[in-house]
Design a protein around this motif. Structure first.
Motif, PDB file in Angstrom:
ATOM      1  N   VAL A 153       0.836  -1.192   0.000  1.00 33.51           N
ATOM      2  CA  VAL A 153       0.000   0.000   0.000  1.00 33.51           C
ATOM      3  C   VAL A 153       0.874   1.246   0.000  1.00 33.51           C
ATOM      4  O   VAL A 153       0.621   2.201  -0.707  1.00 33.51           O
ATOM      5  CB  VAL A 153      -0.945  -0.010   1.227  1.00 33.51           C
ATOM      6  N   VAL A 154       1.945   1.229   0.765  1.00 31.05           N
ATOM      7  CA  VAL A 154       2.891   2.333   0.830  1.00 31.05           C
ATOM      8  C   VAL A 154       4.250   1.786   0.411  1.00 31.05           C
ATOM      9  O   VAL A 154       4.698   0.772   0.922  1.00 31.05           O
ATOM     10  CB  VAL A 154       2.977   2.903   2.270  1.00 31.05           C
ATOM     11  N   LEU A 204      -5.806  11.135  -3.508  1.00 31.22           N
ATOM     12  CA  LEU A 204      -6.887  10.197  -3.769  1.00 31.22           C
ATOM     13  C   LEU A 204      -6.273   8.833  -4.042  1.00 31.22           C
ATOM     14  O   LEU A 204      -5.493   8.676  -4.979  1.00 31.22           O
ATOM     15  CB  LEU A 204      -7.743  10.665  -4.934  1.00 31.22           C
ATOM     16  N   TYR A 205      -6.609   7.885  -3.189  1.00 29.11           N
ATOM     17  CA  TYR A 205      -6.025   6.558  -3.232  1.00 29.11           C
ATOM     18  C   TYR A 205      -7.111   5.549  -3.595  1.00 29.11           C
ATOM     19  O   TYR A 205      -8.160   5.502  -2.975  1.00 29.11           O
ATOM     20  CB  TYR A 205      -5.415   6.238  -1.856  1.00 29.11           C
ATOM     21  N   ARG A 206      -6.846   4.776  -4.622  1.00 30.69           N
ATOM     22  CA  ARG A 206      -7.781   3.749  -5.083  1.00 30.69           C
ATOM     23  C   ARG A 206      -7.255   2.390  -4.604  1.00 30.69           C
ATOM     24  O   ARG A 206      -6.252   1.891  -5.109  1.00 30.69           O
ATOM     25  CB  ARG A 206      -7.853   3.800  -6.606  1.00 30.69           C
ATOM     26  N   ASN A 227      -6.608  -0.367  -7.375  1.00 25.34           N
ATOM     27  CA  ASN A 227      -5.687  -0.165  -8.489  1.00 25.34           C
ATOM     28  C   ASN A 227      -4.772   1.023  -8.197  1.00 25.34           C
ATOM     29  O   ASN A 227      -5.200   2.170  -8.237  1.00 25.34           O
ATOM     30  CB  ASN A 227      -6.453   0.071  -9.790  1.00 25.34           C
ATOM     31  N   LYS A 228      -3.520   0.726  -7.939  1.00 27.08           N
ATOM     32  CA  LYS A 228      -2.536   1.752  -7.592  1.00 27.08           C
ATOM     33  C   LYS A 228      -2.315   2.752  -8.728  1.00 27.08           C
ATOM     34  O   LYS A 228      -1.975   3.905  -8.494  1.00 27.08           O
ATOM     35  CB  LYS A 228      -1.234   1.044  -7.237  1.00 27.08           C
ATOM     36  N   ASP A 245     -10.169   6.356  -1.166  1.00 23.20           N
ATOM     37  CA  ASP A 245      -9.711   6.821   0.141  1.00 23.20           C
ATOM     38  C   ASP A 245      -9.077   8.189  -0.064  1.00 23.20           C
ATOM     39  O   ASP A 245      -8.178   8.339  -0.889  1.00 23.20           O
ATOM     40  CB  ASP A 245      -8.685   5.862   0.737  1.00 23.20           C
ATOM     41  N   ILE A 246      -9.549   9.168   0.676  1.00 25.10           N
ATOM     42  CA  ILE A 246      -9.069  10.541   0.521  1.00 25.10           C
ATOM     43  C   ILE A 246      -8.283  10.935   1.759  1.00 25.10           C
ATOM     44  O   ILE A 246      -8.784  10.844   2.879  1.00 25.10           O
ATOM     45  CB  ILE A 246     -10.248  11.510   0.308  1.00 25.10           C
TER      46      ILE A 246
END
Length: 149
Positions: free
Chosen positions: A38-39, A94-96, A99-100, A128-129
């Protein structure tokens, strides 16, 4: 040839291990299954967790908080009227989760208290904001989950 129960158990274990190994190899080698973190730099990100909690608490302690909503034109972020829009600086990430490649950031640069992220930049589903922003020298972090239809 007669197979006793001990041989049957060994055969069953071998078949089960073959079955599991097949799926492990398939998932690791197929590009359709994305195994990214994720990170990217997880441990460097984790070191700053305390700072992040302070910024989240600062945002939580606000009497009037920014309002993040999804509507037909996109995602609207409305800052309180008591804030001077020119003094609000930061970014909206803005994180999906699915799908990265769809992740992106928008800088906060306001002339009025409203920031619009157009729907043309967004695909339907969960977003995810993370809004990291500063006002009057104080850092804030607002996290929200939005569903776009």
């Amino acid at each position: 040839m007669k197979i006793n129960w001990g041989t049957s158990i060994v055969i069953a274990f071998a078949l089960f291990m073959t079955f599991i190994l097949y799926f492990v190899i398939k998932v690791q080698s197929d590009s359709k299954y994305n195994n990214d973190l994720v990170v990217e730099e997880y441990y460097k990100h984790d070191v700053h967790f305390g700072d992040e909690m302070v910024r989240i608490q600062n945002a939580h302690d606000l009497v009037q908080k920014p309002i993040i909503t999804a509507n037909s034109s996109g995602i609207t972020i409305v800052f309180p009227e008591t804030f001077s829009p020119e003094k609000v600086k930061g970014t909206v990430s803005l994180y999906r989760p699915s799908n990265k490649k769809l992740d992106f950031e928008v800088p906060i640069s306001l002339s009025n208290p409203t920031l619009l992220i157009p729907k043309t930049n967004l695909v339907g589903g969960r977003w995810d904001i993370n809004m990291e922003w500063k006002y009057a020298g104080k850092a804030y972090l607002t996290k929200e989950v939005i569903y776009i239809q």
